[in-house]
Design a protein around this motif. Sequence first.
Motif, PDB file in Angstrom:
ATOM      1  N   SER A   1      32.845  95.808  12.281  1.00  0.00           N
ATOM      2  CA  SER A   1      32.141  96.362  13.444  1.00  0.00           C
ATOM      3  C   SER A   1      30.918  95.501  13.713  1.00  0.00           C
ATOM      4  O   SER A   1      30.394  94.836  12.812  1.00  0.00           O
ATOM      5  CB  SER A   1      31.718  97.811  13.181  1.00  0.00           C
ATOM      6  N   VAL A   2      30.478  95.502  14.956  1.00  0.00           N
ATOM      7  CA  VAL A   2      29.286  94.736  15.328  1.00  0.00           C
ATOM      8  C   VAL A   2      28.201  95.703  15.808  1.00  0.00           C
ATOM      9  O   VAL A   2      28.491  96.686  16.483  1.00  0.00           O
ATOM     10  CB  VAL A   2      29.585  93.685  16.416  1.00  0.00           C
ATOM     11  N   LYS A   3      26.973  95.421  15.414  1.00  0.00           N
ATOM     12  CA  LYS A   3      25.839  96.219  15.867  1.00  0.00           C
ATOM     13  C   LYS A   3      25.082  95.415  16.905  1.00  0.00           C
ATOM     14  O   LYS A   3      24.640  94.288  16.651  1.00  0.00           O
ATOM     15  CB  LYS A   3      24.937  96.591  14.693  1.00  0.00           C
ATOM     16  N   LEU A   4      24.920  96.008  18.085  1.00  0.00           N
ATOM     17  CA  LEU A   4      24.448  95.264  19.257  1.00  0.00           C
ATOM     18  C   LEU A   4      22.928  95.272  19.355  1.00  0.00           C
ATOM     19  O   LEU A   4      22.335  95.839  20.277  1.00  0.00           O
ATOM     20  CB  LEU A   4      25.077  95.855  20.525  1.00  0.00           C
ATOM     21  N   ASP A   5      22.290  94.564  18.421  1.00  0.00           N
ATOM     22  CA  ASP A   5      20.830  94.515  18.432  1.00  0.00           C
ATOM     23  C   ASP A   5      20.289  93.606  19.529  1.00  0.00           C
ATOM     24  O   ASP A   5      19.075  93.575  19.745  1.00  0.00           O
ATOM     25  CB  ASP A   5      20.304  94.087  17.060  1.00  0.00           C
ATOM     26  N   PHE A   6      21.162  92.890  20.234  1.00  0.00           N
ATOM     27  CA  PHE A   6      20.682  92.126  21.384  1.00  0.00           C
ATOM     28  C   PHE A   6      20.383  93.028  22.577  1.00  0.00           C
ATOM     29  O   PHE A   6      19.893  92.551  23.609  1.00  0.00           O
ATOM     30  CB  PHE A   6      21.679  91.023  21.773  1.00  0.00           C
ATOM     31  N   LEU A   7      20.635  94.325  22.434  1.00  0.00           N
ATOM     32  CA  LEU A   7      20.311  95.282  23.499  1.00  0.00           C
ATOM     33  C   LEU A   7      18.936  95.915  23.319  1.00  0.00           C
ATOM     34  O   LEU A   7      18.627  96.926  23.925  1.00  0.00           O
ATOM     35  CB  LEU A   7      21.387  96.374  23.569  1.00  0.00           C
ATOM     36  N   MET A   8      18.096  95.304  22.489  1.00  0.00           N
ATOM     37  CA  MET A   8      16.707  95.734  22.331  1.00  0.00           C
ATOM     38  C   MET A   8      15.903  95.392  23.595  1.00  0.00           C
ATOM     39  O   MET A   8      16.347  94.588  24.423  1.00  0.00           O
ATOM     40  CB  MET A   8      16.096  95.025  21.122  1.00  0.00           C
ATOM     41  N   PRO A   9      14.691  95.946  23.733  1.00  0.00           N
ATOM     42  CA  PRO A   9      13.879  95.666  24.924  1.00  0.00           C
ATOM     43  C   PRO A   9      13.665  94.183  25.215  1.00  0.00           C
ATOM     44  O   PRO A   9      13.684  93.770  26.379  1.00  0.00           O
ATOM     45  CB  PRO A   9      12.559  96.377  24.623  1.00  0.00           C
ATOM     46  N   THR A  10      13.443  93.338  24.184  1.00  0.00           N
ATOM     47  CA  THR A  10      13.259  91.909  24.444  1.00  0.00           C
ATOM     48  C   THR A  10      14.516  91.106  24.131  1.00  0.00           C
ATOM     49  O   THR A  10      14.470  89.888  24.022  1.00  0.00           O
ATOM     50  CB  THR A  10      12.064  91.323  23.662  1.00  0.00           C
ATOM     51  N   LEU A  11      15.640  91.773  23.948  1.00  0.00           N
ATOM     52  CA  LEU A  11      16.959  91.169  23.765  1.00  0.00           C
ATOM     53  C   LEU A  11      17.160  90.528  22.396  1.00  0.00           C
ATOM     54  O   LEU A  11      17.963  89.602  22.244  1.00  0.00           O
ATOM     55  CB  LEU A  11      17.258  90.138  24.869  1.00  0.00           C
ATOM     56  N   SER A  12      16.453  91.011  21.376  1.00  0.00           N
ATOM     57  CA  SER A  12      16.729  90.566  20.011  1.00  0.00           C
ATOM     58  C   SER A  12      16.293  91.622  19.008  1.00  0.00           C
ATOM     59  O   SER A  12      15.459  92.485  19.306  1.00  0.00           O
ATOM     60  CB  SER A  12      16.037  89.235  19.693  1.00  0.00           C
ATOM     61  N   PHE A  13      16.826  91.510  17.781  1.00  0.00           N
ATOM     62  CA  PHE A  13      16.509  92.473  16.725  1.00  0.00           C
ATOM     63  C   PHE A  13      15.054  92.410  16.301  1.00  0.00           C
ATOM     64  O   PHE A  13      14.544  93.327  15.654  1.00  0.00           O
ATOM     65  CB  PHE A  13      17.410  92.229  15.510  1.00  0.00           C
ATOM     66  N   LYS A  14      14.341  91.342  16.671  1.00  0.00           N
ATOM     67  CA  LYS A  14      12.961  91.170  16.222  1.00  0.00           C
ATOM     68  C   LYS A  14      12.048  92.282  16.724  1.00  0.00           C
ATOM     69  O   LYS A  14      10.954  92.485  16.194  1.00  0.00           O
ATOM     70  CB  LYS A  14      12.444  89.805  16.667  1.00  0.00           C
ATOM     71  N   ASP A  15      12.481  93.023  17.722  1.00  0.00           N
ATOM     72  CA  ASP A  15      11.674  94.161  18.194  1.00  0.00           C
ATOM     73  C   ASP A  15      11.448  95.191  17.095  1.00  0.00           C
ATOM     74  O   ASP A  15      10.429  95.886  17.086  1.00  0.00           O
ATOM     75  CB  ASP A  15      12.358  94.848  19.383  1.00  0.00           C
ATOM     76  N   ARG A  16      12.396  95.306  16.179  1.00  0.00           N
ATOM     77  CA  ARG A  16      12.266  96.289  15.098  1.00  0.00           C
ATOM     78  C   ARG A  16      10.998  96.053  14.283  1.00  0.00           C
ATOM     79  O   ARG A  16      10.302  97.006  13.907  1.00  0.00           O
ATOM     80  CB  ARG A  16      13.488  96.213  14.170  1.00  0.00           C
ATOM     81  N   GLY A  17      10.708  94.789  13.983  1.00  0.00           N
ATOM     82  CA  GLY A  17       9.510  94.483  13.208  1.00  0.00           C
ATOM     83  C   GLY A  17       8.281  94.289  14.065  1.00  0.00           C
ATOM     84  O   GLY A  17       7.164  94.644  13.662  1.00  0.00           O
ATOM     85  N   ALA A  18       8.473  93.747  15.280  1.00  0.00           N
ATOM     86  CA  ALA A  18       7.333  93.441  16.143  1.00  0.00           C
ATOM     87  C   ALA A  18       6.565  94.693  16.541  1.00  0.00           C
ATOM     88  O   ALA A  18       5.340  94.665  16.658  1.00  0.00           O
ATOM     89  CB  ALA A  18       7.813  92.702  17.391  1.00  0.00           C
ATOM     90  N   VAL A  19       7.263  95.804  16.734  1.00  0.00           N
ATOM     91  CA  VAL A  19       6.561  97.023  17.138  1.00  0.00           C
ATOM     92  C   VAL A  19       5.608  97.480  16.036  1.00  0.00           C
ATOM     93  O   VAL A  19       4.500  97.955  16.316  1.00  0.00           O
ATOM     94  CB  VAL A  19       7.558  98.142  17.517  1.00  0.00           C
TER      95      VAL A  19
END
Length: 368
Positions: free
Chosen positions: A84-102
């Motif tokens: 399965s794939v997890k679509l972390d490119f659907l974050m507000p800035t289009l990458s998983f880095k939003d998880r840590g940046a917030v």
Amino acid sequence: MTPLPDRYCPTDGVRVPGDSLAWRCPSCHGPLDLDFTPIPAPLKSLAGRVNSLWRYAETLPLTGPTVSLGEGRTPLVPLTDEVSVKLDFLMPTLSFKDRGAVLLAEVALRSGPRRVIADSSGNAGTAIAAYCARARLPCTVYVPLGTSAKKLEQIEAHGARVEVVDGGREAAARAAQRAADEPDTFYASHVYNPYFLHGTKTYVHELWEDLGGRLPEVLVLPVGNGTLLLGAALAVAELYGAGLLDRRPALWAVQAAAVAPLARAWEQGAEEPADLISVGPTRAEGIAIPRPPRARQILRAVRESGGTFLTVTEDQIRHAQLDLASRGFYVESTSAVCWAAVREGALGGRSAVVPLCGAGLKSGLARP
């Protein structure tokens, strides 16, 4: 507000007060970890909570977020019978880095610095710029020469100042660190600051919730600086320690063959990588890190999970990116490395989740 927890050096134990702007160990100059022991909430208690990563409040070192953009809770979609794939490119800035940046922006806001500094090959800088904009914090992002023009445009659109450094990823980091040592400056480093890892760990908490209180047999993760893998290891330890998992998944770390210091160290049985004599060009710019500051931690996490390291060639990356696009997922080259590593049967029938970390619009398709 609740006081910020202390940080400490995992190498020599030196402690740094939670309200200090120090960004590394004052003794060995290594990255810091967070003195924080979370207790995850049971699955049934999550119903009805906010639909973002902040629903896992018990596992996060900050409460009462003020800069959230609704990050987290990205879809989990079957790709094959095993994967399965997890679509972390659907974050507000289009990458998983939003998880840590917030979390970094939230800590910076509470610290009240004169300015925020970051360094990045693109995605982390974009995320930090966006969340600093949300927090109304002045931000400067140092990027290496050759960074995608689309990523630079995105960083500047959020109002951050861009400093292009004549050199590679490490040169950009050195320039940012010199600036970070100036007074009243918050270094929003996604590598050195442990809050970033406590943000990325929500990737696994979401998987655990979406899979009904379990995890796949294998978590396949791209590794440059290792922030997603180390966050995953944190989350697995939290869930297992709380009795909310009956087994731990293996962590499979994927590197581009052109820049694979950790994979080489793994093959040699070393605790940390030796200096690379040469580094080749790679489409996977987001993981092209010759000397990861948290190398020891990454190698230990993979070893303790019963996992392994895999490398992929440039042709494999390109074909995997095109294959994902043919299945409806348009991601950047770095986001294709995990699928490149397992698409031809490497899993041997085991269940796995692959992260799609960044949108293809950020850098376009890889060309021969």
